[in-house]
Motif scaffolding. Structure first.
Motif, PDB file in Angstrom:
ATOM      1  N   VAL A  14     117.243 -23.670  15.678  1.00  0.00           N
ATOM      2  CA  VAL A  14     115.914 -23.637  14.966  1.00  0.00           C
ATOM      3  C   VAL A  14     115.368 -25.235  15.122  1.00  0.00           C
ATOM      4  N   GLY A  17     113.869 -25.362  18.889  1.00  0.00           N
ATOM      5  CA  GLY A  17     112.588 -24.382  18.793  1.00  0.00           C
ATOM      6  C   GLY A  17     113.235 -23.014  19.330  1.00  0.00           C
ATOM      7  N   SER A  18     114.536 -22.982  20.379  1.00  0.00           N
ATOM      8  CA  SER A  18     114.443 -21.336  20.766  1.00  0.00           C
ATOM      9  C   SER A  18     116.310 -21.269  21.513  1.00  0.00           C
ATOM     10  N   LEU A  49     116.269 -15.062  11.774  1.00  0.00           N
ATOM     11  CA  LEU A  49     114.609 -15.608  12.744  1.00  0.00           C
ATOM     12  C   LEU A  49     113.916 -14.231  13.320  1.00  0.00           C
ATOM     13  N   ARG A  51     112.594 -13.910  16.606  1.00  0.00           N
ATOM     14  CA  ARG A  51     112.248 -13.965  18.171  1.00  0.00           C
ATOM     15  C   ARG A  51     111.429 -13.791  18.682  1.00  0.00           C
ATOM     16  N   THR A  52     110.509 -14.666  19.600  1.00  0.00           N
ATOM     17  CA  THR A  52     109.661 -14.455  20.345  1.00  0.00           C
ATOM     18  C   THR A  52     110.190 -14.798  21.787  1.00  0.00           C
ATOM     19  N   LYS A  55     110.310 -18.964  21.904  1.00  0.00           N
ATOM     20  CA  LYS A  55     110.545 -19.645  20.064  1.00  0.00           C
ATOM     21  C   LYS A  55     111.082 -18.913  19.888  1.00  0.00           C
ATOM     22  N   VAL A  56     111.266 -20.049  18.189  1.00  0.00           N
ATOM     23  CA  VAL A  56     111.916 -19.093  17.096  1.00  0.00           C
ATOM     24  C   VAL A  56     111.127 -19.090  16.100  1.00  0.00           C
ATOM     25  N   GLN A  57     111.271 -18.116  14.922  1.00  0.00           N
ATOM     26  CA  GLN A  57     110.492 -18.501  13.583  1.00  0.00           C
ATOM     27  C   GLN A  57     111.611 -18.246  12.564  1.00  0.00           C
ATOM     28  N   LEU A  58     111.683 -18.935  11.411  1.00  0.00           N
ATOM     29  CA  LEU A  58     112.701 -18.258  10.433  1.00  0.00           C
ATOM     30  C   LEU A  58     111.949 -17.831   9.458  1.00  0.00           C
ATOM     31  N   THR A  59     113.082 -16.415   9.317  1.00  0.00           N
ATOM     32  CA  THR A  59     112.044 -15.759   7.818  1.00  0.00           C
ATOM     33  C   THR A  59     112.577 -16.739   6.705  1.00  0.00           C
ATOM     34  N   ARG A  63     114.955 -19.779   6.257  1.00  0.00           N
ATOM     35  CA  ARG A  63     114.704 -20.837   5.532  1.00  0.00           C
ATOM     36  C   ARG A  63     115.531 -21.570   4.416  1.00  0.00           C
TER      37      ARG A  63
END
Length: 300
Positions: A14, A17-18, A49, A51-52, A55-59, A63
């Motif tokens: 996190v 960023g990836s 997470l 995943r793209t 990068k990754v983003q938190l659900t 969080r």
């Protein structure tokens, strides 16, 4: 599954960023990092997470979990410090971050002398001109140059440095000594960094951007100094990079009254709970010695 290890892995992912950046931060194989995150999600029964490709983003669940994991890891680190006696005696590993050139020239000798005086302390030194997050990167102490922007840190002022305009005696004899910044466009200059170069001077209560013609462009401080000593033109260099050249008069400061105010050097540290004695010991040791070092190269 080692849940604490999984927490550290997902925090690294996190913060970086990836998944790939997290694996580099952990110095671990990417497949291993990816598997540990997937195992943790499977154990929790939810996705943490999104995943793209880059990068990754938190659900929402991610969080909440990451916030809790940070608290748990911080509490564990605190408990380990207490158990190891770091609050009773100056001992353990001390992680210090410092700017690359300033650190090598002026902090490293102080740090090495420090561990000779404190044999139960080991040093992990991270040299970087990037502003690191001390809490996330688990840094104990940082040496920071210039004005501080992070109000969440404690700071001890440990000296000052200045930005100097200078040139070699040979260049000044050949081209003359400028008496005002507005004369600089008629002179040759050494440009440090990408073009165009702009130097800011304090003139009549205002900051004015003006510079000589760039005849030589360099991308590191050592080349900047060498080009100026060689007579290529006027350069702008921090005084801590010029101690030897100023003493030997290989470079001569000019336009002194227009160069602006000195900039601070700070020793900074995060404060969460008790301050480990290794941190207090380093601050008490380094601050007066760093002030002396700054005085030695400063030209007032």
């Amino acid at each position: 599954m080692d849940r604490l290890d999984a927490m550290r892995v997902i925090l690294a992912v996190v913060d970086a960023g990836s998944l790939s950046a997290g694996s580099r931060k952990l110095n671990a194989p990417l497949p291993s990092v990816s598997r540990k995150v997937a195992d943790l999600e499977r154990y929790l029964g939810t996705n943490l997470l999104v995943r793209t490709s880059r990068k990754v983003q938190l659900t929402d669940a991610g969080r909440d979990y990451v916030d809790a994991a940070r608290r748990i890891i911080a509490d564990l680190d605190e408990a380990e410090r207490r158990a190891s006696g770091e609050y009773l005696t100056a001992r353990g590993e001390l992680t210090i971050t410092m700017p690359v050139e300033f650190g090598a020239r002026h902090v490293m000798p102080i740090a090495v002398a420090f561990i000779e005086a404190y044999p139960e302390i080991t040093l992990n030194i991270v040299t970087s001109d990037r502003m690191v997050d001390m809490v996330e990167d688990r840094i104990d102490v940082a040496i920071r140059l210039g004005a501080l922007t992070d109000s969440g840190l404690y700071a001890v002022k440990a000296g000052e440095f200045r930005l100097l305009t200078c040139a070699s005696p040979a260049y000044l004899e050949r081209r003359g000594i400028p008496q005002h910044p507005r004369e600089l466009p008629g002179h040759d200059g050494v440009s440090f960094g990408p073009k165009p170069m702009f130097w800011t001077f304090h003139v009549d209560g205002e900051d004015v951007a003006i510079a000589p013609r760039p005849r030589v462009t360099v991308n590191n401080a050592a080349s900047n100094v060498t080009a100026a000593v060689s007579g290529a033109g006027i350069a702008r260099v921090f005084d801590y990079q010029l101690a030897d050249e100023l003493r030997s008069e290989a470079l001569v400061p000019i336009l002194g009254s227009y160069n602006g105010d000195p900039r601070p050097v700070h020793i900074v540290y995060p404060r969460q709970g008790l301050l480990p004695l290794k941190v207090r010991a380093f601050i008490d040791w380094a601050a007066p010695r760093l002030r002396t070092a700054c005085t030695s190269f400063s030209t007032r």
